[in-house]
Design an enzyme around this catalytic site. Sequence first.
Site, PDB file in Angstrom:
ATOM      1  N   LYS A 110       0.824  -1.208   0.000  1.00  0.00           N
ATOM      2  CA  LYS A 110       0.000   0.000   0.000  1.00  0.00           C
ATOM      3  C   LYS A 110       0.855   1.254   0.000  1.00  0.00           C
ATOM      4  O   LYS A 110       0.536   2.228  -0.672  1.00  0.00           O
ATOM      5  CB  LYS A 110      -0.954   0.011   1.199  1.00  0.00           C
ATOM      6  N   LYS A 125      -6.915  -9.141  -7.577  1.00  0.00           N
ATOM      7  CA  LYS A 125      -7.936  -9.446  -6.581  1.00  0.00           C
ATOM      8  C   LYS A 125      -9.068  -8.424  -6.653  1.00  0.00           C
ATOM      9  O   LYS A 125      -8.814  -7.224  -6.778  1.00  0.00           O
ATOM     10  CB  LYS A 125      -7.283  -9.387  -5.190  1.00  0.00           C
ATOM     11  N   LYS A 164     -12.499  -3.500  -2.867  1.00  0.00           N
ATOM     12  CA  LYS A 164     -13.344  -2.321  -2.696  1.00  0.00           C
ATOM     13  C   LYS A 164     -12.661  -1.078  -3.251  1.00  0.00           C
ATOM     14  O   LYS A 164     -13.311  -0.140  -3.674  1.00  0.00           O
ATOM     15  CB  LYS A 164     -13.613  -2.074  -1.209  1.00  0.00           C
TER      16      LYS A 164
END
Length: 330
Positions: free
Chosen positions: A114, A197, A200
Amino acid sequence: NDKPRIFSGIQPSADSLHIGNYIGALQQWESMQDDYDAIFCIVDLHAITVPQDPKALRDATRTLAVQYIAAGIDPARSTMFVQSQVPAHAQLAWILNGITGFGEAGRMTQFKDKSARNGADAASVGLFTYPVLMAADILLYDTELVPVGDDQKQHVELARDLAQRFNSRFGETFVVPKPQIQKETARIYDLQIPTAKMSKSAATDSGIVWMLDEPAVIAKKIRSAVTDTGREVRFDRGEKPGVSNLLAILSAFRGVPIATLEAEYEGRGYGDFKRDVADAVVDAFGPIRERTLELQADPAEVDRILTTSAQRAHDLASAKLAQVHEAVGL
Ligand code: ADP
Ligand code: NA
């Protein structure tokens, strides 16, 4: 209640869950409620480790609770609560920060991914220490099993390490939890980029089937899913990632093995197959969507359920936190 304890959670970081969250988390949680003392959390403290809008967060928190219930989490059998309503989570996380190595935290691959994506300065200290808060979530409840996707395996291992370290420094306090990692087919990929993947936080919406999408939208997204130029409905993540993803989805919704589906679709085209996948998803999500809309019309009832459940979580967590304070000399 002498059933083994399980704990799991989802962040209120979007207005709707997607098909990956459903297959990877909710569907499994739902099936475990009878055999386990289950605690399902809405982890809003985790959601503020990235920039958020206050009103959107509050709405997403309630909507997530509603989706838990609509998908079959039964507040009469399972404890279901909002993390920030139980202050012991943040309090234990601080104590665990004190026994977590800086290098150890720095090895968490999710943080590395991230922060690499957004730049180290864009990543907050909260995002860095997120796995320690997750360890606190788990350890507060004497959790034995943590049902999660394989993306969370490393974080559960940190929780195990911290439990063992704490116990050996300060005396037996925590149950050492085990991850329950779902089978490989529980991981769902983006319909448009079937090697990424489903998430959201994906950049585009067309590859994500949201649990609250209208049936016609779900059908359209599945019909438009990326496949390949072949015509064989066969599970092969390397050569046929799109078809494999749809097979995994159909297998989860119908509750039948992939091999059975491969046999069923032998000699039939992708058109038939996609139509059946869409039907299976719409059949399952249709009623969940209806129930969600009903519950959303009664926010006071949802808040009542959450407050009642939070009381049980609060009692368990406070007792454990008191034991921890005693052990460390606070
Ligand atoms: P997201 O990655 O979409 O933000 P979360 O991190 O909130 O989702 O994950 C909530 C739960 O859903 C976790 O148990 C996670 O393992 C599971 N999950 C998330 N995405 C997927 C996916 N694509 N396939 C299967 N399970 C998933
Ligand atoms: Na995630």
